[in-house]
Design a protein around this motif. Structure first.
Motif, mmCIF file in Angstrom:
data_model
loop_
_atom_site.group_PDB
_atom_site.id
_atom_site.type_symbol
_atom_site.label_atom_id
_atom_site.label_comp_id
_atom_site.label_asym_id
_atom_site.label_seq_id
_atom_site.Cartn_x
_atom_site.Cartn_y
_atom_site.Cartn_z
ATOM 1 N N SER B 271 51.875 -28.722 -37.048
ATOM 2 C CA SER B 271 51.257 -29.980 -36.632
ATOM 3 C C SER B 271 49.747 -29.859 -36.766
ATOM 4 C CB SER B 271 51.614 -30.301 -35.181
ATOM 5 O OG SER B 271 50.939 -31.478 -34.763
ATOM 6 N N THR B 272 49.103 -30.969 -37.070
ATOM 7 C CA THR B 272 47.634 -31.005 -37.055
ATOM 8 C C THR B 272 47.138 -31.726 -35.808
ATOM 9 O OG1 THR B 272 47.564 -33.079 -38.311
ATOM 10 C CG2 THR B 272 47.546 -31.042 -39.578
ATOM 11 N N PHE B 273 48.062 -32.000 -34.892
ATOM 12 C CA PHE B 273 47.726 -32.748 -33.679
ATOM 13 C C PHE B 273 47.686 -31.849 -32.433
ATOM 14 C CE2 PHE B 273 49.248 -35.877 -36.623
ATOM 15 C CZ PHE B 273 48.601 -37.059 -36.308
ATOM 16 N N ILE B 274 47.646 -30.532 -32.632
ATOM 17 C CA ILE B 274 47.783 -29.614 -31.499
ATOM 18 C C ILE B 274 46.584 -29.722 -30.557
ATOM 19 C CG2 ILE B 274 47.977 -27.189 -30.799
ATOM 20 C CD1 ILE B 274 50.449 -27.911 -32.311
ATOM 21 N N GLU B 275 46.876 -29.992 -29.292
ATOM 22 C CA GLU B 275 45.875 -29.982 -28.226
ATOM 23 C C GLU B 275 46.477 -29.203 -27.054
ATOM 24 O OE1 GLU B 275 43.622 -34.075 -28.139
ATOM 25 O OE2 GLU B 275 45.734 -34.515 -28.456
#
Lengths: 415, 415
Positions: B271-275
């Motif tokens: 994922s490029t949305f990792i927070e």
């Protein structure tokens, strides 16, 4: 029951397939094949699910079972014909457990070279098979393990010590059964399915030594009792022992994956080793959902992403819930407003935390539906109050106690 | 530099490929194609990386560039021939910024129907393009946004208000450029690449309204200043506007994936949305590594798992480090003892937290190597002291400032 739409129905079907794979009875039926050549077949073992496992052995082998005995937790019984049930204390071992363990070891000892000993092992077996090496008493053993726990010893340290003060753990049960063949059917409740750890490995060669146990006890400043060496992997005894995992989180996840494929989903098994703080774990899952929507990575729609393992919840509030319900709530917040996304998390034992639900189901409308009912999802999460939130929405998933426990199953459906 | 072995070398190569994709100059070279038909080409814009972006435009278009002006942060310059550089305040906007923003808007306004306006937008553009709608002054605007911040307004609320008190944000720059064509080249530092959010979207139609802005201000009990409506997606102005993301975390991750494939790895973009909290995010990554080793899921070896986005660190200790170094340290603890596993995390800006390192690299021996040097990995993590840990091991990854910022790149190599 939760609101029914296609994706929610699919998630529940997939969860049920996982539960079926984890069912002690079904799991043994699927894995047990015994050639005809044995003179006697003895069934021994211990664990919360072992009565149902023994029942499956009787179902398959019928009169070929000579006899046997298993130690189970009080009330965790099943109707058996040829195998004796011995109910005993768990999680605190008791004298019933000790008596049963002695008889189990006797059954193993008197088995001959043409016999088969089937051991049915499931979660709780460690406490249900107490047999401290004389002259240590059960009470002394309990004081010792209690001290270790209070010192902050981890599970591996606990087991290393336990195995070297036990007459039955750390491979000793298999040693006692030689020259008979041993087939251990294991229902694993341990993340990673480390055979060594499940029930302290009564049929598994021990990689730790008395020196390790002594070092651990000295490290915590505990007086070292008499220790005895366990059989090691090179011991010829283990040539006649087969350990088979019949049920586990990994097998349940695989069953979930098969069902998801059957329902037309592209599947991705993320990991069966998931641990950590529930809401952060949920955040990473939600991030993967967003990537699927944005780019079709790591798997294209219609996608079913499956993860196993077991998370933890740091209690900060006064609400009720469990790690699975909290996962669903945290994920609901992270996916709020997204279309065609369904999230499910459930415990395979059917009881998530101190609640009567196995878990909960959520989608992109969950937060808004909560708001309509006057429930603020963020506040409920901050108060660890996932049960009330999902109960009000009718989105709890209740299965009742399942009689098994192979940790949790999480599903992300992106249609 | 870190210890060199094949996997470590591969990780660094993959990170370098990601950095190249995120480089402002390279990114514009890769994406800019301009037909011959324009009479004039004006280059405007703002952002920390916009000087280098403008330089690439000049390199490609040479004398076809009529002129232009860009607002950059003090010191964030590049040699330009035809486009004027205006250095100004960031993150606190100043009068230089205001003067530049006015001239940028003037350039856009005087562009004609046969002209092209190229806007180079990168991180920091919002603060670097301050232009409150008169009669509001820059100081009044800053007091207002300061109040919102202190009230706990989120980035979307901030932007909704900002757009309706600005002469240039929320699509107004594109509106001013009509009837000229507009090509916005955007280097995204925002997770999810929401065009609306990057630099408060000067060339992007606004989905929010004055009513939304008013509601937000009233919610926080802030006096509502004069608000003006922004151009909406249906506005015909946007028929002549093209917004192109030339660099982003997603593009950097894709470049990393190509390089990993070239090196022979099976890749999985997580994922490029990792927070989320760094150590818990690291735990989930480590859980996936364990699954790859145990079952070849979700991808078989040799595997390279890539994730992007940006995590946070809740500071509990007194050490130094950054989110990437802390990720590598937390992951190192989780994978301690595993063979053939390499973990890397790095910030694409080359400065992880308040340190001179971009990130760090770790493997299954990292914790043991630390112990040999008298460093306890758990203690260092508890004290947020990842910098000292990896510096002592020689496992920091230093690139120097890269002049770009598309968040972080994490790599898990399982050989």
């Amino acid at each position: 029951m939760p609101r029914q739409d296609a994706a929610r129905g699919a998630a529940l079907k997939i969860f049920r397939a996982a539960l079926k794979a984890a069912d002690p009875y079904d799991a043994v039926l699927r894995h047990l094949r015994v050639p005809d050549r044995f003179e006697n077949i003895y069934v021994i073992g211990a664990g919360k699910a072992s009565a149902r496992m023994a029942q499956a052995v009787e179902r398959l082998l019928g009169k070929r079972v000579t006899g046997g005995l298993i130690n189970v937790k009080y009330g965790h019984t099943a109707p058996l014909r040829r195998i004796e049930l011995n109910e005993c204390g768990h999680p605190i071992p008791d004298e019933n457990g000790l008596r049963g363990a002695k008889r189990i070891l006797d059954i193993a000892r008197q088995a001959g070279p043409k016999d088969l000993v089937i051991a049915v092992i499931s979660g709780g077996a460690s406490a249900l098979l107490p047999y401290p090496l004389p002259p240590m008493t059960l009470e002394q053993k309990q004081r010792l393990t209690g001290k270790l726990l209070r010192c902050g010893a981890n599970i591996h340290e606990m087991n290393t010590v336990r195995k070297h003060i036990s007459a039955i753990k750390g491979g000793r049960l298999a040693e006692a059964a030689a020259p008979a063949k041993v087939l251990a059917l294991i229902l694993s409740d341990v993340i990673g399915d480390d055979l060594d750890v499940i029930g302290s490995g009564p049929t598994v060669p021990d990689r730790s030594t008395t020196a390790d146990a002594e070092r651990i006890l000295r490290h915590y400043g505990i007086k070292v009792p008499p220790l005895t060496e366990t059989p090691k992997p090179s011991d010829p005894v283990f040539k006649h022992v087969r350990n088979v995992i019949v049920g586990s989180n990994a097998l349940a996840v695989s069953a979930a994956e098969r069902e998801a494929k059957r329902l037309g989903y592209r599947t991705l098994v993320l990991s069966t080793f998931i641990e950590g703080e529930t809401r952060d774990v949920a955040g990473v899952h939600a991030a993967i959902v967003k990537e699927v929507l944005a780019s079709g990575r790591p798997v294209r729609r219609p996608a079913c992403i499956i993860s196993g393992g077991e998370t933890t919840v740091t209690i900060r509030g006064t609400g009720s819930g469990g790690r699975n319900q909290e996962f669903a709530l945290a994920a609901a917040i992270d996916i709020a407003g997204l279309e065609k996304v369904t999230v499910f998390s459930g415990g395979t034992d059917g009881t998530d935390g101190p609640t009567d639900a196995a878990g909960a189901i959520a989608d992109g409308k969950t937060v808004a539906r909560g708001r309509e009912l006057g429930l603020d999802a963020d506040e409920c999460l901050a108060n660890n109050d996932s049960y009330q939130f999902f109960e009000s929405l009718g989105d709890l998933v209740k299965t009742g106690p399942t009689g098994t426990n192979v940790a949790d199953i999480r599903l992300l459906l992106i249609d």
